[in-house]
Design a protein around this motif. Structure first.
Motif, PDB file in Angstrom:
ATOM      1  N   LEU A 287       1.420   5.945   5.144  1.00  0.00           N
ATOM      2  CA  LEU A 287       2.679   5.900   4.403  1.00  0.00           C
ATOM      3  C   LEU A 287       2.680   6.976   3.313  1.00  0.00           C
ATOM      4  O   LEU A 287       3.689   7.640   3.061  1.00  0.00           O
ATOM      5  CB  LEU A 287       2.790   4.506   3.768  1.00  0.00           C
ATOM      6  CG  LEU A 287       4.137   3.996   3.314  1.00  0.00           C
ATOM      7  CD1 LEU A 287       5.136   3.972   4.460  1.00  0.00           C
ATOM      8  CD2 LEU A 287       3.978   2.597   2.723  1.00  0.00           C
ATOM      9  N   MET A 288       1.522   7.143   2.658  1.00  0.00           N
ATOM     10  CA  MET A 288       1.391   8.162   1.611  1.00  0.00           C
ATOM     11  C   MET A 288       1.537   9.558   2.198  1.00  0.00           C
ATOM     12  O   MET A 288       2.183  10.435   1.612  1.00  0.00           O
ATOM     13  CB  MET A 288       0.028   8.056   0.921  1.00  0.00           C
ATOM     14  CG  MET A 288      -0.129   6.832   0.055  1.00  0.00           C
ATOM     15  SD  MET A 288       1.048   6.809  -1.317  1.00  0.00           S
ATOM     16  CE  MET A 288       2.166   5.524  -0.779  1.00  0.00           C
ATOM     17  N   ALA A 289       0.926   9.764   3.386  1.00  0.00           N
ATOM     18  CA  ALA A 289       1.010  11.079   4.021  1.00  0.00           C
ATOM     19  C   ALA A 289       2.474  11.439   4.285  1.00  0.00           C
ATOM     20  O   ALA A 289       2.840  12.609   4.327  1.00  0.00           O
ATOM     21  CB  ALA A 289       0.209  11.083   5.318  1.00  0.00           C
ATOM     22  N   ARG A 290       3.309  10.409   4.433  1.00  0.00           N
ATOM     23  CA  ARG A 290       4.727  10.645   4.716  1.00  0.00           C
ATOM     24  C   ARG A 290       5.554  10.931   3.476  1.00  0.00           C
ATOM     25  O   ARG A 290       6.650  11.467   3.585  1.00  0.00           O
ATOM     26  CB  ARG A 290       5.314   9.430   5.427  1.00  0.00           C
ATOM     27  CG  ARG A 290       4.690   9.263   6.779  1.00  0.00           C
ATOM     28  CD  ARG A 290       5.450   8.329   7.650  1.00  0.00           C
ATOM     29  NE  ARG A 290       5.123   8.639   9.033  1.00  0.00           N
ATOM     30  CZ  ARG A 290       5.973   8.543  10.026  1.00  0.00           C
ATOM     31  NH1 ARG A 290       7.200   8.149   9.804  1.00  0.00           N
ATOM     32  NH2 ARG A 290       5.603   8.855  11.242  1.00  0.00           N
ATOM     33  N   ILE A 291       5.060  10.517   2.280  1.00  0.00           N
ATOM     34  CA  ILE A 291       5.877  10.724   1.073  1.00  0.00           C
ATOM     35  C   ILE A 291       5.491  11.991   0.325  1.00  0.00           C
ATOM     36  O   ILE A 291       6.055  12.296  -0.716  1.00  0.00           O
ATOM     37  CB  ILE A 291       5.783   9.533   0.095  1.00  0.00           C
ATOM     38  CG1 ILE A 291       4.348   9.346  -0.391  1.00  0.00           C
ATOM     39  CG2 ILE A 291       6.331   8.268   0.713  1.00  0.00           C
ATOM     40  CD1 ILE A 291       4.278   8.839  -1.800  1.00  0.00           C
ATOM     41  N   VAL A 292       4.513  12.722   0.884  1.00  0.00           N
ATOM     42  CA  VAL A 292       3.976  13.894   0.193  1.00  0.00           C
ATOM     43  C   VAL A 292       5.076  14.821  -0.321  1.00  0.00           C
ATOM     44  O   VAL A 292       5.042  15.283  -1.450  1.00  0.00           O
ATOM     45  CB  VAL A 292       2.991  14.652   1.112  1.00  0.00           C
ATOM     46  CG1 VAL A 292       2.797  16.078   0.676  1.00  0.00           C
ATOM     47  CG2 VAL A 292       1.653  13.925   1.121  1.00  0.00           C
ATOM     48  N   GLY A 293       6.064  15.090   0.508  1.00  0.00           N
ATOM     49  CA  GLY A 293       7.104  16.034   0.104  1.00  0.00           C
ATOM     50  C   GLY A 293       8.199  15.421  -0.745  1.00  0.00           C
ATOM     51  O   GLY A 293       9.111  16.096  -1.194  1.00  0.00           O
ATOM     52  N   ARG A 294       8.108  14.092  -0.954  1.00  0.00           N
ATOM     53  CA  ARG A 294       9.209  13.384  -1.608  1.00  0.00           C
ATOM     54  C   ARG A 294       9.022  13.277  -3.106  1.00  0.00           C
ATOM     55  O   ARG A 294       7.973  12.872  -3.581  1.00  0.00           O
ATOM     56  CB  ARG A 294       9.314  11.971  -1.021  1.00  0.00           C
ATOM     57  CG  ARG A 294      10.575  11.781  -0.207  1.00  0.00           C
ATOM     58  CD  ARG A 294      10.695  10.344   0.206  1.00  0.00           C
ATOM     59  NE  ARG A 294      10.198  10.134   1.570  1.00  0.00           N
ATOM     60  CZ  ARG A 294       9.932   8.949   2.084  1.00  0.00           C
ATOM     61  NH1 ARG A 294      10.046   7.863   1.340  1.00  0.00           N
ATOM     62  NH2 ARG A 294       9.524   8.834   3.323  1.00  0.00           N
ATOM     63  N   GLY A 295      10.024  13.625  -3.873  1.00  0.00           N
ATOM     64  CA  GLY A 295       9.990  13.439  -5.319  1.00  0.00           C
ATOM     65  C   GLY A 295       8.978  14.346  -5.997  1.00  0.00           C
ATOM     66  O   GLY A 295       8.326  15.174  -5.360  1.00  0.00           O
ATOM     67  N   ASP A 296       8.866  14.155  -7.302  1.00  0.00           N
ATOM     68  CA  ASP A 296       7.970  15.003  -8.083  1.00  0.00           C
ATOM     69  C   ASP A 296       6.519  14.652  -7.853  1.00  0.00           C
ATOM     70  O   ASP A 296       5.648  15.510  -7.892  1.00  0.00           O
ATOM     71  CB  ASP A 296       8.260  14.829  -9.588  1.00  0.00           C
ATOM     72  CG  ASP A 296       9.673  15.273  -9.936  1.00  0.00           C
ATOM     73  OD1 ASP A 296      10.222  16.079  -9.156  1.00  0.00           O
ATOM     74  OD2 ASP A 296      10.216  14.803 -10.945  1.00  0.00           O
ATOM     75  N   ASN A 297       6.262  13.349  -7.648  1.00  0.00           N
ATOM     76  CA  ASN A 297       4.871  12.926  -7.676  1.00  0.00           C
ATOM     77  C   ASN A 297       4.308  12.591  -6.295  1.00  0.00           C
ATOM     78  O   ASN A 297       3.231  12.015  -6.193  1.00  0.00           O
ATOM     79  CB  ASN A 297       4.692  11.743  -8.637  1.00  0.00           C
ATOM     80  CG  ASN A 297       5.284  10.454  -8.081  1.00  0.00           C
ATOM     81  OD1 ASN A 297       6.046  10.494  -7.118  1.00  0.00           O
ATOM     82  ND2 ASN A 297       4.925   9.322  -8.658  1.00  0.00           N
ATOM     83  N   GLY A 298       5.029  12.937  -5.220  1.00  0.00           N
ATOM     84  CA  GLY A 298       4.593  12.561  -3.870  1.00  0.00           C
ATOM     85  C   GLY A 298       3.179  13.018  -3.549  1.00  0.00           C
ATOM     86  O   GLY A 298       2.335  12.224  -3.129  1.00  0.00           O
ATOM     87  N   GLN A 299       2.907  14.300  -3.778  1.00  0.00           N
ATOM     88  CA  GLN A 299       1.586  14.848  -3.458  1.00  0.00           C
ATOM     89  C   GLN A 299       0.511  14.220  -4.350  1.00  0.00           C
ATOM     90  O   GLN A 299      -0.562  13.836  -3.877  1.00  0.00           O
ATOM     91  CB  GLN A 299       1.594  16.375  -3.654  1.00  0.00           C
ATOM     92  CG  GLN A 299       0.289  17.054  -3.250  1.00  0.00           C
ATOM     93  CD  GLN A 299       0.089  17.072  -1.736  1.00  0.00           C
ATOM     94  OE1 GLN A 299       0.944  17.571  -1.005  1.00  0.00           O
ATOM     95  NE2 GLN A 299      -1.020  16.498  -1.268  1.00  0.00           N
ATOM     96  N   LEU A 300       0.830  14.105  -5.623  1.00  0.00           N
ATOM     97  CA  LEU A 300      -0.112  13.539  -6.588  1.00  0.00           C
ATOM     98  C   LEU A 300      -0.469  12.101  -6.209  1.00  0.00           C
ATOM     99  O   LEU A 300      -1.635  11.707  -6.175  1.00  0.00           O
ATOM    100  CB  LEU A 300       0.523  13.579  -7.981  1.00  0.00           C
ATOM    101  CG  LEU A 300      -0.297  13.022  -9.151  1.00  0.00           C
ATOM    102  CD1 LEU A 300      -1.530  13.884  -9.384  1.00  0.00           C
ATOM    103  CD2 LEU A 300       0.556  12.949 -10.416  1.00  0.00           C
ATOM    104  N   ARG A 301       0.569  11.328  -5.886  1.00  0.00           N
ATOM    105  CA  ARG A 301       0.378   9.920  -5.538  1.00  0.00           C
ATOM    106  C   ARG A 301      -0.428   9.790  -4.241  1.00  0.00           C
ATOM    107  O   ARG A 301      -1.324   8.945  -4.132  1.00  0.00           O
ATOM    108  CB  ARG A 301       1.759   9.288  -5.379  1.00  0.00           C
ATOM    109  CG  ARG A 301       1.761   7.809  -5.168  1.00  0.00           C
ATOM    110  CD  ARG A 301       3.210   7.329  -5.141  1.00  0.00           C
ATOM    111  NE  ARG A 301       3.313   6.025  -4.501  1.00  0.00           N
ATOM    112  CZ  ARG A 301       4.458   5.513  -4.029  1.00  0.00           C
ATOM    113  NH1 ARG A 301       5.571   6.196  -4.124  1.00  0.00           N
ATOM    114  NH2 ARG A 301       4.467   4.337  -3.464  1.00  0.00           N
TER     115      ARG A 301
END
Ligand SMILES: [Zn+2]
Length: 413
Positions: A287-301
């Protein structure tokens, strides 16, 4: 039901990865009688029946336990047009994609229970379904998902989606949750540690598992652990151990990933408490791998989450493979993506990742006595792979055959 007159199935020449974390065993035969594994050991042993009812030559193939996706949502909105037909279709695809068990993490018991029973009865082709009843503070029940899964009932009053507060009759609420057929109670949001502990005690007394998000707002991860929760979901929420607790559960994805590094002392102590208590971690890393590009903190999270799962595993926490999202129709079930991320991003070995999706999944559900590993006495849920998943975890998608309850699943629909 077991007896000498039950049909036998023999798999010969396999490299067996049994799900216990033990090394792969080449040149192995598996003997199945009825729905159970009767024996496994070296090819050519006198224990292998010469003329079984079904013989499978698995030379060059690997055999793993049937995969368990410990985090799915099948019945969030069962009132939607075509829900049952669409869901049955997905279940069939999941089964042929190697998934023989799922833990459903919130939905409408009026829809999921009959579906689970239809699978058990062999009327619907799909993985064995275990499901949860959720409890949360009254403030949660304005959430549209809570409303959709208890349509026609006052929000917070359905036994499978129940509002709880300190004055609630917890014994009666947990009794009603058990009566829905749920395997566990899931605490979702707005439950304080003391109330959570009362829920956990009442649930465990009835043989129910206790599941929760890694924070339940205001309950911190370590407080969920000491309250008796068996499995924490979503590793990224462990960040809330190092931040002031909030009552805004809708802010759950916006933890302070910048200010609370993965080596934060409080977060590390929470991981150690999990290991000491045997609390499992339903990591949901794909799920995290999918949000990487989303929002400011996707990659960080995402990076924070991968690192915390690695640290949890290192600390001795049992990691469970769960996805929380369905794959697009026609593609392999998303549990394969979870396995790939566990290996490629988190750094688990393929052997550990397979254990997360087999033995640990069964333990999270509480069915490890019958499921999750390839051992004598266990239900014969097996996946035969054309290529070795230990050299490349993505080989778990190279499925030659799936066996569920001792029977070969028809590869065609
Ligand atoms: Zn979920």
């Amino acid at each position: 039901m077991r007896g000498q007159d039950e049909p036998t199935l023999v798999i010969r020449g396999a490299t067996v990865i049994d799900g216990t974390g033990a090394a792969a065993r080449p040149g192995t035969s598996i003997v199945v009688r009825g729905d159970r594994i009767e024996w496994l050991g070296p090819d050519g042993s006198p224990n292998v029946p010469r003329s079984p009812d079904v013989a499978i030559d698995a030379a060059g193939a690997a055999v793993i336990p049937g995969l368990i996706d410990a985090h799915v949502h099948l019945s969030s909105d069962p009132g939607a047009e075509g829900w049952r037909q669409r869901t049955e279709g997905a279940l069939g695809e999941w089964l042929r994609g190697g998934v023989t068990g799922v833990r459903d993490m919130a939905g409408d018991a009026r829809a999921i229970r009959p579906l689970a029973e239809a699978v058990d009865a062999g009327e619907v082709e799909g993985p064995k379904i275990d499901f949860t009843a959720i409890v949360a503070g009254p403030g949660f029940f304005v959430d549209p998902r809570a409303r959709a899964s208890s349509a026609g009932i006052e929000p917070g009053e359905a036994p499978w989606a129940r509002a709880v507060e300190p004055g609630s009759d917890i014994e009666a609420i947990v009794e009603a949750a058990a009566a829905t057929g749920a395997t566990g109670v899931k605490a979702y949001a707005l439950v304080d540690p003391e109330l959570l502990a009362r829920i956990a005690t009442a649930a465990h007394r009835r043989g129910l598992k206790v599941w929760s998000h890694a924070t339940v707002f205001p309950t911190r991860p370590s407080e969920a652990v000491s309250s008796g929760v068996d499995v924490l979901s979503h590793a990224g929420y462990l960040v809330w151990e190092g931040s002031p607790p909030t009552l805004e559960y809708t802010e759950r994805g916006n933890g302070n990933y910048m200010g609370v590094p993965p080596d934060d002392r409080a977060v590390g102590a929470a991981l150690e408490a999990m290991a000491a208590n045997g609390t499992m971690l339903d990591a949901t890393v794909a799920l995290m791998a999918r949000i990487v590009g989303r929002g400011d903190n996707g990659q960080l999270r995402a990076d924070w989450t991968y690192e915390i799962v690695r640290r949890a595993h290192e600390a001795g926490v049992d990691v469970v493979a769960g996805t929380d999202f369905p794959a697009a129709p026609g593609s392999p079930p998303s549990i394969h993506e979870e396995l790939a991320v566990l290996v490629e991003k988190v750094g688990l070995t393929p052997l550990d990742a397979i254990e997360a999706a087999t033995r640990n999944g069964a333990r999270a559900i509480g069915i490890e006595g019958d499921y999750g590993t390839i051992e004598p006495g266990k239900v014969a849920n097996l996946v035969i792979l054309d290529a070795d998943p230990l050299t490349d975890i993505r080989n778990t998608t190279r499925i030659r055959a799936v066996i569920k309850d001792g029977e070969v699943v028809d590869p065609a629909r």
